[in-house]
Scaffold this active site. Sequence first.
Site, PDB file in Angstrom:
ATOM      1  N   HIS A   1       0.822  -1.214   0.000  1.00 46.77           N
ATOM      2  CA  HIS A   1       0.000   0.000   0.000  1.00 46.77           C
ATOM      3  C   HIS A   1       0.855   1.263   0.000  1.00 46.77           C
ATOM      4  O   HIS A   1       0.388   2.334  -0.390  1.00 46.77           O
ATOM      5  CB  HIS A   1      -0.956   0.004   1.210  1.00 46.77           C
TER       6      HIS A   1
ATOM      7  N   ASP B   1      -0.318  -7.596   1.126  1.00 47.28           N
ATOM      8  CA  ASP B   1       0.132  -6.207   1.213  1.00 47.28           C
ATOM      9  C   ASP B   1       1.656  -6.107   1.227  1.00 47.28           C
ATOM     10  O   ASP B   1       2.250  -5.371   2.022  1.00 47.28           O
ATOM     11  CB  ASP B   1      -0.454  -5.529   2.456  1.00 47.28           C
TER      12      ASP B   1
ATOM     13  N   SER C   1       5.219   0.986   8.206  1.00 49.43           N
ATOM     14  CA  SER C   1       4.845   0.013   7.181  1.00 49.43           C
ATOM     15  C   SER C   1       6.081  -0.458   6.425  1.00 49.43           C
ATOM     16  O   SER C   1       6.869   0.354   5.936  1.00 49.43           O
ATOM     17  CB  SER C   1       3.857   0.633   6.193  1.00 49.43           C
TER      18      SER C   1
END
Length: 376
Positions: A71, A102, A178
């Site tokens: 993402h 992801d 992330s």
Amino acid sequence: MAGLALLVGLAASVPAQSQNDAPPQPAGPEVVQRVAPSVVLILVGDGGGRLSQTGTGLVVRSDGVLLTAYHLIEDAREVQVRLQNGETFDRVELLGTDPRRDIAALRISATGLPVLPVVGLDKVAPGEPVFVVSHPEGLGWSASEGVLSAVRPADEVAGAGEGYRLLQFTAPVSPGSSGGALVDAQGRVLGIVTRGSGGWKTQNLNFAVPVESVLGLAEGAQRLLLGPGSELQPPQPARSPRAVEAVTADPAGIAQRARTLYIASGSLWVEEDAMANALGQRKEVKQWGLVLVSDRRAADLILTVDRPVFTYDFTYQLVDAKTSIILASGKVIAFDGTRAAPMIAKKFVEQFKSLRPLPAVESAEKKPAPAGEEKK
């Protein structure tokens, strides 16, 4: 008999000697020092050198192959990778993606990069200490400590999808984490941080994808060149508006002077186009004369929409582009972004009305004519 006693004594001493000779577990600072050189900072831009977000990546091959959160780079127009030693790479290739988990694989031109050993899930157990090295809020090479809480199917985590496993851990993470490295007490890689639960607000409930499940992406041959990030710069510390602006700022005045609106999405679940269409269908937006712009620099107001991962909450926040003063905020609950967009548009209009009442509408032609004065 003396010889037999000697042999028995030697045999009894072997376990104790082996236990004493076992290498000690490295301390936390040593683990972080070992891991940090294999962690990279990723800058993502939305065009024109404008930084949109930051994230983390992990070196998995010495010839410049990295794994990160999908993402983070999904809609990127510009990407830049920075190593801990200060080297910067503006040419970044996309090798492969796994949207279900992801995760994405990237490649830079560096060679001889340090690679950490990988540990399988069969070698770890819940309750063992773990560390995360990442870039929370753009703060480079930060470390946090916690424990591995569980290894569970994604099906058990709301909004995570299905068909793969997740590592649940308690080490705190934040936006920018992330793609970060989740490692055990020996500095061996367990997983790649995807996102925190509840939009990073629940600090001890976070998730990572087992790295052994996605290492195959490093062999991808897609080799899609991403937009060069040569103009991107790391985020600067947030600064409050100047004192004179803060004191004299009038939210109602800001709203009434606004002419342009920019929509920003902080989640792959919310598309800017869907939000723009929803606002465009509101007659109030047209009455206010608000124009939706595609260039953030041309905006008077910025409407940011997001969906915290593993939830069905869609949040929004309206700020003044000049002073960053929040004019409106809230959330709606919806199954997806398509359904959430008109709900957000409705709440946006309701709140904006309190700051900028609708202009008076010339309605004389709508009023019924007095009896006897009908048009002939």
